[in-house]
Design a protein around this motif. Structure first.
Motif, mmCIF file in Angstrom:
data_model
loop_
_atom_site.group_PDB
_atom_site.id
_atom_site.type_symbol
_atom_site.label_atom_id
_atom_site.label_comp_id
_atom_site.label_asym_id
_atom_site.label_seq_id
_atom_site.Cartn_x
_atom_site.Cartn_y
_atom_site.Cartn_z
ATOM 1 N N PHE A 32 0.824 -1.212 0.000
ATOM 2 C CA PHE A 32 0.000 0.000 0.000
ATOM 3 C C PHE A 32 0.854 1.258 0.000
ATOM 4 C CE2 PHE A 32 0.777 -1.207 4.435
ATOM 5 C CZ PHE A 32 1.355 -0.047 4.912
ATOM 6 N N THR A 74 3.986 7.406 1.344
ATOM 7 C CA THR A 74 2.930 8.331 1.769
ATOM 8 C C THR A 74 2.201 8.901 0.562
ATOM 9 O OG1 THR A 74 4.239 10.360 1.701
ATOM 10 C CG2 THR A 74 4.321 9.075 3.739
ATOM 11 N N ALA A 138 7.268 12.273 7.382
ATOM 12 C CA ALA A 138 7.442 10.917 6.873
ATOM 13 C C ALA A 138 8.028 10.876 5.468
ATOM 14 C CB ALA A 138 6.093 10.191 6.879
ATOM 15 N N PRO A 334 -12.889 4.956 8.468
ATOM 16 C CA PRO A 334 -11.662 4.174 8.298
ATOM 17 C C PRO A 334 -10.886 4.512 7.020
ATOM 18 C CG PRO A 334 -13.566 2.729 8.589
ATOM 19 C CD PRO A 334 -14.093 4.109 8.497
ATOM 20 N N TYR A 336 -10.234 7.299 3.563
ATOM 21 C CA TYR A 336 -10.573 8.511 2.828
ATOM 22 C C TYR A 336 -10.023 8.404 1.429
ATOM 23 C CZ TYR A 336 -5.905 9.892 4.611
ATOM 24 O OH TYR A 336 -4.583 9.927 4.959
ATOM 25 N N VAL B 24 -5.012 4.983 8.806
ATOM 26 C CA VAL B 24 -5.235 5.322 7.403
ATOM 27 C C VAL B 24 -3.913 5.288 6.617
ATOM 28 C CG1 VAL B 24 -7.328 6.640 7.756
ATOM 29 C CG2 VAL B 24 -5.138 7.774 8.050
ATOM 30 N N HIS B 25 -2.942 4.585 7.155
ATOM 31 C CA HIS B 25 -1.563 4.535 6.660
ATOM 32 C C HIS B 25 -1.020 5.841 6.077
ATOM 33 C CE1 HIS B 25 -3.589 2.575 3.151
ATOM 34 N NE2 HIS B 25 -4.061 1.775 4.047
ATOM 35 N N CYS B 26 -1.169 6.904 6.849
ATOM 36 C CA CYS B 26 -0.623 8.189 6.421
ATOM 37 C C CYS B 26 0.893 8.224 6.632
ATOM 38 C CB CYS B 26 -1.264 9.327 7.190
ATOM 39 S SG CYS B 26 -0.838 9.380 8.937
ATOM 40 N N GLY B 27 1.411 7.357 7.510
ATOM 41 C CA GLY B 27 2.859 7.267 7.686
ATOM 42 C C GLY B 27 3.452 8.291 8.635
ATOM 43 N N LEU B 28 2.627 9.146 9.225
ATOM 44 C CA LEU B 28 3.174 10.209 10.073
ATOM 45 C C LEU B 28 3.905 9.676 11.301
ATOM 46 C CD1 LEU B 28 2.090 12.283 8.227
ATOM 47 C CD2 LEU B 28 0.853 13.346 10.086
ATOM 48 N N ARG B 47 3.038 1.531 11.414
ATOM 49 C CA ARG B 47 2.092 1.333 10.316
ATOM 50 C C ARG B 47 2.143 -0.108 9.814
ATOM 51 N NH1 ARG B 47 2.973 4.968 4.941
ATOM 52 N NH2 ARG B 47 4.963 3.878 5.070
#
Ligand SMILES: Cc1cc2nc3c(=O)[nH]c(=O)nc-3n(C[C@H](O)[C@H](O)[C@H](O)COP(=O)(O)OP(=O)(O)OC[C@H]3O[C@@H](n4cnc5c(N)ncnc54)[C@H](O)[C@@H]3O)c2cc1C
Ligand code: SF4
Ligand code: SF4
Lengths: 482, 429
Positions: A32, A74, A138, A334, A336, B24-28, B47
């Motif tokens: 992902f 990201t 990130a 969950p 977006y 939401v796997h934003c990776g922050l 994550r």
């Protein structure tokens, strides 16, 4: 045909076994990026340096395996998702700052360096790196180069391409070359310019020369609170029309404010309809007058309150909310689906109306965060992919919204890239000739379709061999890769 | 997911799908994670670990030894949770996946069984623990230690040697439930001092210093009898059942009024503030656990509310955030503010001062390699900044910093925040 064991052995021989990931459970975390796209790679490798990157690319080319570059994952357009499986080349073990040249105000970095770490290191010398995507804690400099990333502070200072002087690249053919260098305005074709924003379809950046700027003497950050998005939008146009170029001008709507406040306790008014986050920087006196004018513009257009961050800590808090705003929406749903439309600033209000009409029609919750100064909208459609049909519904609504942006004279992407998800919309804006010319550029760099396949250009040019590939895999049985 | 179809060995303690899907796997979070910083591997990032849990939950992968390995390497430092904008309750998720692994470990079952035995029958049993720790306490302050060190014997002893380097220099007499502590001249308030397990045995000096500092602020602290180990080590190891036993024991012992419960071990404090979550399905205790948790305060959090007492200490001090104070309890400001009140105290911030030191409960024993990599990062910072004193607020961290200071080859002392304040207040009298 290559078996999995052979592939792993050959990759290990090139980069060392500790830099190859291949077990199913280890691969699943590379399926992902920041979007909802998913695809499992066959192997992930972490080469150290251009030579190793080149060797891996050449091996994959010999084996006919697709290659997909990956930074921090990201990305918001599926760019690092290995759409046709194959080998993912990760840069997370190439993340050193090789040099900070204070006198010439530049830094040479490896591609996997997280964006924020460059500015942190440069701060010791009174310098900073301007592009500051909200994901900067990130995302990697390599990923920023690939996406030509922007950020709140790119309004006045320009996006990645304005701040990268040169890139060492391993092309899709596996050749090592420098595009640009340490000085601006290299002569000859601007291949550096072509590479930045190429979304990982031309090669892999292995070293990047970044321009650094002196930290501004004074910074004033304002938070203007409005009842409606419309008031905030007209204020944006008014401020620009008044001849000001704020360092940043960001807008958030009510849903975003509520989520950000819940998640990050940054002191946002949760009952406001919209806020504008405005930043002005430069020399003391000039900034003070500009701030006064900006405040006046805000009040004139209906702001109920304008707060000023008076300490660095307060300023940081205001930005923390903005930078975490997208992620904080995970509190509401969950998943977006984030859009990245650009519209002429003058049509912002009108397109926003269309966006909310569309989300209502599809029964979707929609939050909005924008780089308002650039006319760059990010409607975020909230949903739950586990509900049957939800994903399809969202994608359809998203398509209508993108159409609305294009119809208003705008574009499909401001900063997140076309990637996988938007390539089919390219013909809305580009002719067949345009697209063919772009795919020729791709071939110049040695990409015959297997290097980050199915990205950027519409299927047919980049994804021609998909069917053929699938048939080959079927014929070879489950353990075969090619 | 229906429980009969659950992919988890203990469905009752399975990670909640709603907790998992919040990511939401934003990776922050990834660069806040120490194990990601060291390895650069997604599977060793928050994550990645959440995604693995989700994949198991959805039946896409099995809970294999490899998956377990990625979870085992997690320090449970919760740096990820502190920076996650989406509010993913990572600490809770990890306790739940550990409970699954503990019930049916794909690998290392024997070591795990021994560990559970020790955590249940030594750590959580005061009399047994006192016996077990006695030799170490004697050794730590004895001349034998100097000889062992001079001869470099510890280096040849593997894990025992690693432990040797971590022992505090002056353990002090133990403080146990019921032990008498310093009293204020005029009492303005009362508090219960939580004594803990290893803390009370090896860090009696810290408890006494804590009581003295509180006393100078007018607070009479008592080491109330009946209290037990907090259960954090057991919960982190996946033994939620036994952690609940201990939590109930503490609630029974300390409830009854609303006296503040002062905790000077960040790990214990974090766990006790979350008793409500731990016992939420226990009808008899759920509400009492919530009430109990609201009374728990970290030492720094509580001391910062007391009237300032004169304090002086001329030293270069670096404060290193314990994870369970900064990330789990969000207490970063108070310890620094307390240091700021000390005349002559120069506070230096180091890079990664709030990144895990690698102690992480029993982690330095279970994952010695990663623990050593993280310790080396601290040592490198100490070498660069040359502090006279390294201050922290958790016993495990204190032990790890003893070793890091040695590794850095500098002469710094390692103190608990309470010890440092106590010393500075005494200087100013
Ligand atoms: C919460 C959130 C906020 C965001 N905010 C912004 C924002 O404000 N502005 C903005 O522009 N973007 C934003 N993004 C999008 C994303 O962070 C950027 O696109 C970023 O540049 C991606 O970097 P990455 O390292 O994660 O790359 P990845 O996602 O791993 O990859 C992105 C693309 O780059 C390619 N790539 C990666 N490394 C290299 C390399 N070394 N050489 C060649 N190609 C490479 C990949 O193949 C892929 O196509 C946001 C994302 C999130 C999740
Ligand atoms: S910050 Fe939170 S939502 Fe984002 S990837 Fe990490 S755990 Fe997931
Ligand atoms: S708890 Fe610590 S080690 Fe574990 S994933 Fe989070 S940041 Fe990483």
């Amino acid at each position: 045909m290559t078996t999995r064991r052979e592939l792993v052995a050959r990759l290990s021989a090139l980069v060392g076994p500790e830099n190859v990931v291949y077990r199913a459970e280890d691969l699943i975390v590379y399926e992902f990026d920041g979007t909802i796209e998913k695809k499992l790679p066959h192997a992930v490798v972490f080469p150290l340096g251009a030579e190793q990157v080149a060797a891996v690319i050449r091996l994959c080319n010999t084996l006919g395996l697709p290659v997909t570059p990956r930074g921090a994952g990201t990305g918001l357009s599926g760019g690092s998702v290995p759409t046709r499986r194959g080998v993912v080349i990760g840069t997370s073990r190439m993340r050193r700052i090789l040099e900070i040249d204070v006198e010439n105000r530049l830094a040479v970095v490896e591609p996997g360096l997280p964006n924020i770490q460059l500015s942190e290191a440069a701060a010791a010398h009174g310098l900073f790196y301007a592009p500051d995507p909200s994901s900067q804690k990130a995302c990697t400099i390599g990923g920023n180069v690939a996406e030509n990333a922007g950020g709140p502070h790119c309004l006045a200072l320009g996006v990645t391409t304005n701040h990268v002087l040169g890139v060492e690249v391993v092309t899709a053919a596996g050749e090592i070359t420098w595009l640009g260098g340490r000085v601006p305005d290299a002569f000859g074709y601007d291949l550096r310019g072509a590479f930045i924003g190429s979304e990982g379809t031309l090669g892999i950046a292995t070293r990047i020369v970044c321009r650094l700027l002196p930290l501004p003497a004074t910074v004033i950050t304002l938070l203007a609170i409005f009842d409606t998005v419309e008031q905030a939008s007209t204020t944006v146009s008014a401020i620009i029309a008044a001849g000001m170029v704020p360092a940043a001008m960001e807008m958030m709507d009510r849903m975003t404010l509520q989520a950000a406040e819940a998640g990050l306790q940054c002191g946002y008014p949760a009952d406001a309809g919209a806020v504008l986050l405005l930043e002005l920087d430069g020399i003391d006196e000039v900034i003070a007058t500009q701030a006064a004018r900006a405040r006046a513009e805000c009040f004139e257009r209906g702001a109920s309150e304008v707060r000023t961050a008076s300490t660095p800590a307060e300023r940081e808090l205001l930005w923390k909310g903005r930078k975490g705003a997208i992620g904080s929406l995970g509190r509401i749903a969950p998943n977006y689906y984030i859009l990245d439309g650009v519209v002429p600033r003058s049509r912002l209000v009108e397109v926003m109306g269309r966006v909310s009409e569309i989300s209502e029609r599809y029964g979707l919750k929609c939050a909005n965060v924008f780089h308002a100064g650039d006319g760059n909208l990010h409607p975020l459609l909230l949903f739950d992919e586990r509900v049957p049909g939800a994903t399809a519904n969202v994608l359809e609504a998203g398509e209508e919204m993108m159409r609305a942006c294009v119809d208003a004279g705008g574009s499909l992407t401001g900063e997140h890239g076309v990637g996988f998800e938007k390539q089919r919309f390219m013909p809305w804006l580009y002719s067949e000739t345009d697209i063919e010319n772009m795919s020729r550029i791709r071939r110049v760099f040695g990409n015959e379709g297997d290097f980050n396949p199915c990205k950027l250009l519409p299927a047919g040019t980049g994804c021609g061999e998909t069917a053929h590939h699938a048939a080959a895999v079927r014929a070879a049985g489950p353990d075969a890769y090619v | 997911m229906a429980s009969d179809a659950s992919p988890w060995p203990v469905p009752a303690d399975a990670p909640a799908p709603d907790d998992l899907s919040r990511c939401v796997h934003c990776g922050l979070c990834v660069n806040a994670c120490p194990t990601y910083a060291v390895t650069g591997l997604e599977a060793e990032s928050p994550r990645g670990r959440i995604h693995l849990a989700r994949a198991v939950d959805e039946g896409r992968i099995e809970l294999t030894a490899a998956v377990q390995g990625h979870w085992d390497l997690c320090l449970q430092c919760r740096a990820c949770e502190a920076v996650c904008p989406s509010g993913v309750p990572y600490g809770r998720i990890m306790e739940h996946v550990r409970a699954q692994v503990a019930a049916d470990p794909p690998s290392g079952g024997r070591a795990r069984a021994i560990r559970r035995f020790v955590l249940r029958n030594v750590i959580a049993r005061p009399a047994v623990l006192a016996l077990a720790v006695a030799p170490a306490r004697w050794y730590a302050g004895s001349p034998v230690r100097a000889i062992v060190r001079r001869l470099g014997l510890a280096a040849r002893l593997g894990r025992i040697g690693a432990l040797e380097a971590q022992l505090p220099r002056h353990p002090g007499r133990p403080v146990r439930p019921g032990t008498r502590l310093a009293k204020p001249h005029t009492v303005t308030g009362r508090a219960v001092l939580f004594t803990g397990c290893v803390m009370g045995e090896l860090f009696g000096g810290v408890h006494r210093a804590t009581a003295r500092v509180l006393a100078r602020g007018g607070i009479a602290a008592t080491a109330a009898p009946g209290q037990a180990c907090c259960g954090a080590l057991q919960a982190h190891d996946g033994d939620l059942a036994f952690a609940r036993v201990l939590a109930r024991r503490n609630i029974d012992a300390l409830e009854g009024d609303d006296t503040t419960i002062v905790v000077n071990s960040a790990g214990c404090g974090a766990a006790m503030k979350e008793y409500g979550d731990l016992l939420k399905d226990d009808e008899a205790y759920a509400a009492r656990a919530v009430a109990f948790a609201t009374r728990v305060r970290d030492f720094a959090e509580f001391a910062a509310t007391l009237p300032a007492t004169a304090a002086r200490l001329g030293a270069r001090v670096t404060y290193q955030d314990p994870c369970h104070l900064a990330h789990a309890q969000h207490i970063r400001h108070e310890p620094r503010a307390l240091l700021g009140r000390i005349t002559g105290c120069e506070v230096v911030e180091t890079a990664g001062g709030d990144m895990c030191c690698g102690a992480a409960g029993i982690y330095s024993l279970t994952q010695p390699q990663m623990s050593a990599s993280l310790r080396a990062r601290k040592a490198e910072q100490f070498r660069q900044h040359h502090p006279d004193i390294v201050v922290t607020a958790n016993p495990g961290c204190q032990m790890q910093y003893e070793a890091a200071v040695r590794e850095a080859g500098i002469e710094a002392r390692v103190l608990h925040l309470a010890e440092l304040i106590d010393e500075a207040q005494r200087n100013a009298r």
